[in-house]
Design a protein around this motif. Structure first.
Motif, PDB file in Angstrom:
ATOM      1  N   LYS A   1      22.553 -12.622  27.631  1.00  0.00           N
ATOM      2  CA  LYS A   1      23.211 -12.412  28.925  1.00  0.00           C
ATOM      3  C   LYS A   1      23.935 -13.692  29.347  1.00  0.00           C
ATOM      4  O   LYS A   1      25.054 -13.637  29.860  1.00  0.00           O
ATOM      5  CB  LYS A   1      22.192 -11.990  29.987  1.00  0.00           C
ATOM      6  CG  LYS A   1      22.812 -11.635  31.318  1.00  0.00           C
ATOM      7  CD  LYS A   1      23.693 -10.408  31.222  1.00  0.00           C
ATOM      8  CE  LYS A   1      24.219 -10.005  32.589  1.00  0.00           C
ATOM      9  NZ  LYS A   1      25.065  -8.813  32.529  1.00  0.00           N
ATOM     10  N   VAL A   2      23.310 -14.840  29.109  1.00  0.00           N
ATOM     11  CA  VAL A   2      23.961 -16.120  29.415  1.00  0.00           C
ATOM     12  C   VAL A   2      25.249 -16.239  28.605  1.00  0.00           C
ATOM     13  O   VAL A   2      26.303 -16.600  29.146  1.00  0.00           O
ATOM     14  CB  VAL A   2      23.023 -17.323  29.128  1.00  0.00           C
ATOM     15  CG1 VAL A   2      23.778 -18.643  29.241  1.00  0.00           C
ATOM     16  CG2 VAL A   2      21.825 -17.313  30.065  1.00  0.00           C
ATOM     17  N   LYS A   3      25.186 -15.921  27.307  1.00  0.00           N
ATOM     18  CA  LYS A   3      26.384 -15.983  26.463  1.00  0.00           C
ATOM     19  C   LYS A   3      27.491 -15.105  27.031  1.00  0.00           C
ATOM     20  O   LYS A   3      28.650 -15.524  27.116  1.00  0.00           O
ATOM     21  CB  LYS A   3      26.069 -15.518  25.037  1.00  0.00           C
ATOM     22  CG  LYS A   3      25.233 -16.468  24.215  1.00  0.00           C
ATOM     23  CD  LYS A   3      24.989 -15.839  22.846  1.00  0.00           C
ATOM     24  CE  LYS A   3      24.102 -16.618  21.943  1.00  0.00           C
ATOM     25  NZ  LYS A   3      23.897 -15.920  20.648  1.00  0.00           N
ATOM     26  N   GLU A   4      27.117 -13.892  27.401  1.00  0.00           N
ATOM     27  CA  GLU A   4      28.101 -12.959  27.968  1.00  0.00           C
ATOM     28  C   GLU A   4      28.752 -13.549  29.216  1.00  0.00           C
ATOM     29  O   GLU A   4      29.982 -13.552  29.353  1.00  0.00           O
ATOM     30  CB  GLU A   4      27.392 -11.646  28.322  1.00  0.00           C
ATOM     31  CG  GLU A   4      28.259 -10.618  29.003  1.00  0.00           C
ATOM     32  CD  GLU A   4      27.472  -9.393  29.434  1.00  0.00           C
ATOM     33  OE1 GLU A   4      27.921  -8.731  30.381  1.00  0.00           O
ATOM     34  OE2 GLU A   4      26.406  -9.092  28.847  1.00  0.00           O
ATOM     35  N   LEU A   5      27.940 -14.085  30.110  1.00  0.00           N
ATOM     36  CA  LEU A   5      28.471 -14.644  31.359  1.00  0.00           C
ATOM     37  C   LEU A   5      29.298 -15.903  31.103  1.00  0.00           C
ATOM     38  O   LEU A   5      30.289 -16.146  31.804  1.00  0.00           O
ATOM     39  CB  LEU A   5      27.323 -14.915  32.330  1.00  0.00           C
ATOM     40  CG  LEU A   5      26.584 -13.653  32.818  1.00  0.00           C
ATOM     41  CD1 LEU A   5      25.346 -14.029  33.620  1.00  0.00           C
ATOM     42  CD2 LEU A   5      27.511 -12.748  33.618  1.00  0.00           C
ATOM     43  N   LEU A   6      28.912 -16.693  30.114  1.00  0.00           N
ATOM     44  CA  LEU A   6      29.703 -17.882  29.763  1.00  0.00           C
ATOM     45  C   LEU A   6      31.079 -17.472  29.230  1.00  0.00           C
ATOM     46  O   LEU A   6      32.094 -18.087  29.570  1.00  0.00           O
ATOM     47  CB  LEU A   6      28.982 -18.728  28.712  1.00  0.00           C
ATOM     48  CG  LEU A   6      27.775 -19.525  29.187  1.00  0.00           C
ATOM     49  CD1 LEU A   6      27.036 -20.131  28.002  1.00  0.00           C
ATOM     50  CD2 LEU A   6      28.193 -20.608  30.178  1.00  0.00           C
ATOM     51  N   ILE A   7      31.103 -16.448  28.394  1.00  0.00           N
ATOM     52  CA  ILE A   7      32.366 -15.989  27.816  1.00  0.00           C
ATOM     53  C   ILE A   7      33.296 -15.453  28.905  1.00  0.00           C
ATOM     54  O   ILE A   7      34.497 -15.699  28.873  1.00  0.00           O
ATOM     55  CB  ILE A   7      32.109 -14.922  26.720  1.00  0.00           C
ATOM     56  CG1 ILE A   7      31.459 -15.598  25.507  1.00  0.00           C
ATOM     57  CG2 ILE A   7      33.401 -14.223  26.312  1.00  0.00           C
ATOM     58  CD1 ILE A   7      30.894 -14.635  24.487  1.00  0.00           C
ATOM     59  N   TYR A   8      32.729 -14.745  29.890  1.00  0.00           N
ATOM     60  CA  TYR A   8      33.551 -14.216  30.985  1.00  0.00           C
ATOM     61  C   TYR A   8      34.160 -15.343  31.813  1.00  0.00           C
ATOM     62  O   TYR A   8      35.193 -15.172  32.438  1.00  0.00           O
ATOM     63  CB  TYR A   8      32.742 -13.304  31.900  1.00  0.00           C
ATOM     64  CG  TYR A   8      32.301 -12.016  31.268  1.00  0.00           C
ATOM     65  CD1 TYR A   8      32.917 -11.489  30.137  1.00  0.00           C
ATOM     66  CD2 TYR A   8      31.246 -11.308  31.807  1.00  0.00           C
ATOM     67  CE1 TYR A   8      32.499 -10.310  29.566  1.00  0.00           C
ATOM     68  CE2 TYR A   8      30.817 -10.118  31.234  1.00  0.00           C
ATOM     69  CZ  TYR A   8      31.452  -9.624  30.115  1.00  0.00           C
ATOM     70  OH  TYR A   8      31.024  -8.448  29.566  1.00  0.00           O
TER      71      TYR A   8
ATOM     72  N   ASP B   1      17.141  -3.397  30.347  1.00  0.00           N
ATOM     73  CA  ASP B   1      17.593  -2.924  31.654  1.00  0.00           C
ATOM     74  C   ASP B   1      17.385  -3.996  32.720  1.00  0.00           C
ATOM     75  O   ASP B   1      18.267  -4.249  33.544  1.00  0.00           O
ATOM     76  CB  ASP B   1      16.843  -1.644  32.013  1.00  0.00           C
ATOM     77  CG  ASP B   1      17.483  -0.894  33.164  1.00  0.00           C
ATOM     78  OD1 ASP B   1      18.733  -0.806  33.209  1.00  0.00           O
ATOM     79  OD2 ASP B   1      16.729  -0.373  34.018  1.00  0.00           O
ATOM     80  N   LEU B   2      16.244  -4.639  32.678  1.00  0.00           N
ATOM     81  CA  LEU B   2      15.930  -5.695  33.646  1.00  0.00           C
ATOM     82  C   LEU B   2      16.923  -6.853  33.544  1.00  0.00           C
ATOM     83  O   LEU B   2      17.501  -7.283  34.540  1.00  0.00           O
ATOM     84  CB  LEU B   2      14.503  -6.199  33.423  1.00  0.00           C
ATOM     85  CG  LEU B   2      14.011  -7.324  34.319  1.00  0.00           C
ATOM     86  CD1 LEU B   2      13.920  -6.857  35.760  1.00  0.00           C
ATOM     87  CD2 LEU B   2      12.654  -7.820  33.843  1.00  0.00           C
ATOM     88  N   VAL B   3      17.154  -7.331  32.348  1.00  0.00           N
ATOM     89  CA  VAL B   3      18.012  -8.508  32.152  1.00  0.00           C
ATOM     90  C   VAL B   3      19.489  -8.183  32.364  1.00  0.00           C
ATOM     91  O   VAL B   3      20.211  -8.943  32.995  1.00  0.00           O
ATOM     92  CB  VAL B   3      17.800  -9.112  30.745  1.00  0.00           C
ATOM     93  CG1 VAL B   3      18.827 -10.203  30.456  1.00  0.00           C
ATOM     94  CG2 VAL B   3      16.398  -9.669  30.617  1.00  0.00           C
ATOM     95  N   HIS B   4      19.932  -7.066  31.857  1.00  0.00           N
ATOM     96  CA  HIS B   4      21.361  -6.776  31.856  1.00  0.00           C
ATOM     97  C   HIS B   4      21.845  -5.940  33.031  1.00  0.00           C
ATOM     98  O   HIS B   4      23.051  -5.882  33.277  1.00  0.00           O
ATOM     99  CB  HIS B   4      21.760  -6.109  30.535  1.00  0.00           C
ATOM    100  CG  HIS B   4      21.552  -6.999  29.360  1.00  0.00           C
ATOM    101  ND1 HIS B   4      22.473  -7.939  28.962  1.00  0.00           N
ATOM    102  CD2 HIS B   4      20.503  -7.136  28.501  1.00  0.00           C
ATOM    103  CE1 HIS B   4      22.020  -8.589  27.914  1.00  0.00           C
ATOM    104  NE2 HIS B   4      20.825  -8.131  27.617  1.00  0.00           N
ATOM    105  N   HIS B   5      20.925  -5.294  33.760  1.00  0.00           N
ATOM    106  CA  HIS B   5      21.375  -4.405  34.824  1.00  0.00           C
ATOM    107  C   HIS B   5      20.679  -4.601  36.163  1.00  0.00           C
ATOM    108  O   HIS B   5      21.148  -4.099  37.174  1.00  0.00           O
ATOM    109  CB  HIS B   5      21.193  -2.941  34.396  1.00  0.00           C
ATOM    110  CG  HIS B   5      21.843  -2.639  33.080  1.00  0.00           C
ATOM    111  ND1 HIS B   5      23.206  -2.632  32.893  1.00  0.00           N
ATOM    112  CD2 HIS B   5      21.298  -2.360  31.875  1.00  0.00           C
ATOM    113  CE1 HIS B   5      23.477  -2.359  31.635  1.00  0.00           C
ATOM    114  NE2 HIS B   5      22.342  -2.197  30.991  1.00  0.00           N
ATOM    115  N   LYS B   6      19.556  -5.301  36.184  1.00  0.00           N
ATOM    116  CA  LYS B   6      18.798  -5.446  37.424  1.00  0.00           C
ATOM    117  C   LYS B   6      18.513  -6.917  37.715  1.00  0.00           C
ATOM    118  O   LYS B   6      17.366  -7.302  37.915  1.00  0.00           O
ATOM    119  CB  LYS B   6      17.470  -4.687  37.321  1.00  0.00           C
ATOM    120  CG  LYS B   6      17.630  -3.198  37.181  1.00  0.00           C
ATOM    121  CD  LYS B   6      16.276  -2.535  37.084  1.00  0.00           C
ATOM    122  CE  LYS B   6      16.424  -1.035  36.988  1.00  0.00           C
ATOM    123  NZ  LYS B   6      15.127  -0.381  36.770  1.00  0.00           N
TER     124      LYS B   6
END
Length: 186
Positions: free
Chosen positions: A130-137, A79-84
Motif C-alpha cells: 500500500k505504501v508503494k502504491e501511494l508513493l507511486i501516485y 480489505d483492512l489495509v487497502h480499503h479501510k
C-alpha cells in the motif's frame, strides 16, 4: 449456499467473479472478497465449469475448512489495509478474532502452518504494498502515508519499508521500474 474463492482481493475481482456466475445463470445474493453466496444450490457439473472458468482467470474454489479460514484471514487483512484505512488503528489480532469468531492463537498457528509465514508478516507486506502504491501516485507526503497506515512515525515506516524492499521510500520513488507486487502474490 456459500462458495469460497481464492485470490479475490479487490473490487475488480468481485466484478469478474460475479460475471462468471452470471454467465452460468447462477444467481448471487452477495459477492464479497473470497466469498459468494448463491440463491440456490449448485450442481456438480455447474461447479466443474465454474471451477475451470475461475481457474483460467487466476481464481480457485476452496473446499476444506483450513484453506477457507486462511483465505478469510487474507481477505480481511487486504480489505483492512487497502480499503479501510481508518480502521487500521485497531489491534490486528482483535480485528481478526472479532471478524472470524476464533481464538487468535488458533488462527495464528493455522496461518503459519499453511502459509509458512506469520499473520503479522503478511499484514506488514500488505502495508508495504500500500505504501508503494501511494508513493507511486505521488499525491501524499511520507508523513501523510505514515499517518494513513497507522505507523507511529515516518522513521518507523521508512525502516520497515527498507527492511522489506531494500529501498528507502525516497529511493523507491525515484526508480523507473517500481517493483510492486500483485496482492494475490504476497
Amino acid at each position: 449456499m456459500k462458495l469460497y474463492i481464492k485470490n479475490m482481493v479487490c473490487a475488480r475481482c468481485k466484478m469478474v467473479v460475479e460475471s462468471e456466475f452470471e454467465k452460468l445463470g447462477l444467481q448471487t445474493i452477495s459477492v464479497e472478497l473470497g466469498e459468494v453466496e448463491l440463491q440456490n444450490e449448485i450442481t456438480d457439473s455447474q461447479k466443474e465449469v465454474l471451477l475451470k472458468n475461475l481457474q483460467s482467470l487466476g481464481f480457485d474454489l476452496l473446499d476444506d475448512k483450513k484453506t477457507k479460514t486462511i483465505e478469510k484471514i487474507k481477505n480481511l487483512i487486504v480489505d483492512l489495509v487497502h480499503h479501510k484505512n481508518s480502521e487500521l488503528k485497531i489491534n490486528l489480532s482483535d480485528y481478526l478474532v472479532e471478524n472470524l469468531n476464533q481464538d487468535y492463537s488458533t488462527l495464528s498457528n493455522l496461518f503459519s502452518e499453511i502459509e509458512n509465514t506469520t499473520i503479522e508478516k503478511y499484514f506488514i507486506s500488505q502495508k508495504i504494498e500500500k505504501v508503494k502504491e501511494l508513493l507511486i501516485y505521488n499525491e501524499l507526503s511520507l508523513s501523510e502515508i505514515a499517518d494513513i497506515l497507522n505507523y507511529s512515525n515516518v522513521a518507523h515506516l521508512s525502516n520497515q519499508f527498507k527492511k522489506i524492499t531494500g529501498y528507502t521510500p525516497t529511493s523507491f520513488k525515484q526508480l523507473k521500474d517500481n517493483k510492486r507486487i500483485q496482492i494475490e502474490n504476497l
